[in-house]
Each structure stands twice: as C-alpha cells, then as structure tokens.
Motif scaffolding. Sequence first.
Motif, short mmCIF file in Angstrom:
data_model
loop_
_atom_site.label_atom_id
_atom_site.label_comp_id
_atom_site.label_asym_id
_atom_site.label_seq_id
_atom_site.Cartn_x
_atom_site.Cartn_y
_atom_site.Cartn_z
N LEU A 77 10.47 5.90 12.07
CA LEU A 77 8.78 6.21 11.47
C LEU A 77 8.40 4.11 11.34
N THR A 78 7.65 3.93 11.93
CA THR A 78 7.27 2.80 11.19
C THR A 78 6.33 2.77 10.53
N ARG A 79 7.12 1.58 9.36
CA ARG A 79 5.66 1.31 8.39
C ARG A 79 4.11 1.47 8.65
N GLU A 80 4.08 1.27 9.46
CA GLU A 80 2.65 1.19 10.24
C GLU A 80 2.18 2.49 9.93
N THR A 81 2.61 3.20 10.25
CA THR A 81 2.67 4.50 10.26
C THR A 81 2.59 5.52 9.33
N GLU A 101 -12.83 -3.14 0.40
CA GLU A 101 -11.80 -4.09 -0.11
C GLU A 101 -10.58 -3.10 -0.95
N THR A 102 -10.89 -2.08 -1.41
CA THR A 102 -9.39 -1.03 -1.92
C THR A 102 -8.82 -0.49 -1.24
N VAL A 103 -8.90 -0.20 0.55
CA VAL A 103 -8.65 -0.12 1.16
C VAL A 103 -7.60 -1.30 1.76
N LYS A 104 -7.74 -2.52 1.89
CA LYS A 104 -7.11 -3.72 2.53
C LYS A 104 -6.14 -4.18 1.21
N ARG A 105 -6.46 -4.08 -0.32
CA ARG A 105 -5.67 -4.29 -1.74
C ARG A 105 -4.82 -2.81 -1.23
N TRP A 106 -4.83 -1.70 -1.31
CA TRP A 106 -3.80 -0.82 -1.10
C TRP A 106 -3.04 -0.90 0.16
N SER A 107 -3.55 -0.62 0.73
CA SER A 107 -2.62 -1.15 2.04
C SER A 107 -1.81 -2.11 2.82
N LYS A 108 -2.12 -3.57 1.67
CA LYS A 108 -1.20 -4.62 1.65
C LYS A 108 -0.19 -4.08 0.52
N ALA A 109 -0.38 -3.43 -0.77
CA ALA A 109 0.61 -2.72 -1.46
C ALA A 109 1.56 -2.17 -0.47
N MET A 110 1.09 -0.89 0.17
CA MET A 110 1.80 -0.25 0.73
C MET A 110 2.86 -1.45 1.93
N GLN A 111 2.39 -2.11 2.62
CA GLN A 111 2.93 -2.84 3.55
C GLN A 111 4.02 -3.48 3.01
N GLU A 112 4.10 -3.79 1.43
CA GLU A 112 4.93 -4.53 1.29
C GLU A 112 5.85 -3.42 0.55
N ALA A 113 5.72 -2.56 0.46
CA ALA A 113 6.39 -2.03 -0.42
C ALA A 113 7.04 -1.02 0.85
N PHE A 114 6.86 -0.73 1.77
CA PHE A 114 7.49 0.18 2.82
C PHE A 114 8.17 0.07 3.64
N VAL A 115 8.75 0.42 4.57
CA VAL A 115 9.76 -0.34 5.42
C VAL A 115 10.06 0.63 6.40
N ASP A 116 10.27 0.34 8.21
CA ASP A 116 10.45 1.08 9.24
C ASP A 116 11.91 1.92 8.90
N VAL A 117 11.58 3.37 8.77
CA VAL A 117 12.84 3.95 8.20
C VAL A 117 13.45 5.05 9.46
N ARG A 118 14.65 5.07 9.09
CA ARG A 118 15.12 6.19 10.36
C ARG A 118 16.22 6.85 9.56
N PRO A 119 16.28 8.06 10.15
CA PRO A 119 16.79 9.39 9.61
C PRO A 119 17.72 8.96 8.55
N GLY A 120 17.48 9.70 7.10
CA GLY A 120 18.67 9.48 5.91
C GLY A 120 18.08 8.21 4.93
N MET A 121 17.10 7.36 6.14
CA MET A 121 16.27 6.28 4.50
C MET A 121 15.66 7.47 3.32
N ARG A 122 16.15 6.36 2.88
CA ARG A 122 14.85 7.61 1.00
C ARG A 122 14.17 6.56 1.10
#
Length: 182
Positions: A77-81, A101-122
Amino acid sequence: MASRTSALSLFALAFLMTITQPALSDWRPSLSEARVVGSGEFTWFGLRLYTARLWSAGAAWSWNEPFALELIYHRALTRETLVQASIDEMQRLADRPMARETVKRWSKAMQEAFVDVRPGMRITGLYLPGQGCRFYVDGQLSLEVTDPAFARAFFAIWVDPRARDPQLRQRLLGLAGSDRGD
C-alpha cells in the motif's frame, strides 16, 4: 596483518551487537510490561490487508494508559493510501467537521510518519495519554507527534465503538476471540 585481524574482529563484534541488541528506538522499552490484549485481521472486499495487535501494560486497554497498536501488512500500500484512509476515518469519527488546517497538519504528520508498505512490514503506533504518540516503522522511530487530539483521533480508528470494523475492534480489545494465535 595484525591490524587487519583487529579490524575484522571489531567489524564482527559490531555486527553481532546489531543482531543481538534491540533497536534503541524500538517502542517496547516505553511499554516494558506490554502484553497483547487482542489481535485480528483487517480485510477489505475479501483481501487481507493487515494483522493488528493491541499491546498494553495494564490488565485491559484504556485511554488513560499508554498502549501500542501494531499493524503487520499483508499487501503493498502506498503512503498516500494509508494517509488518506486514516484522514477519512478520523473525519468520519469526529464529533464535528474537522477544520481544513487540522486536516492539513495531521495529513502532513502522517506523510512524515508513514512509508509505502509491502508485505511483512510493520507500523506501530505508541499512544501516550496527554502527550501524543510515536510511530515506528519496522521497529525504528519514524516520528513523534506531540498533539494529544491527533493521537486520540488516530487510534480511535480501531478502538472507538463506531470503528469501521466492529469485530476487529472487539478482538483488539480482548472482548472476542483473536483471528490468529498470539
């Protein structure tokens, strides 16, 4: 030759230390007495997306105590998803419409925190009452968010009584049988 042998010995020692020592940024030291409260599978249109595990140091889960939610992905799954799905659920569960503004701030935080995931990632989120949360990707600290409102809204995706998957919520909270052995 002696310096080469010493260098190889130091390399071997450093390698063994990285294997045997847990990552310093791992979430577990913050929740040293943690145990799995519950676990379950999340599926979407028949596709198994991830296994979720809820960890707590207390006898049961509570918003008043730190806890960790671990997601082990079975699909790429992509980070954007991940970010968009999280924002959609946070907005759905909100008592009133979220400010732009809250949506933008929270989206930005998750963009920084998350990565594109592949099977087996946590990806593991550590909830810290009154402080915010930390996100770990495969055991390594990715981001600390010092916004208690964000932390509560994010983890509500899984533990709120109005969660999208009520059966998964029941399993995570230990109120129903788990999908898999722990």
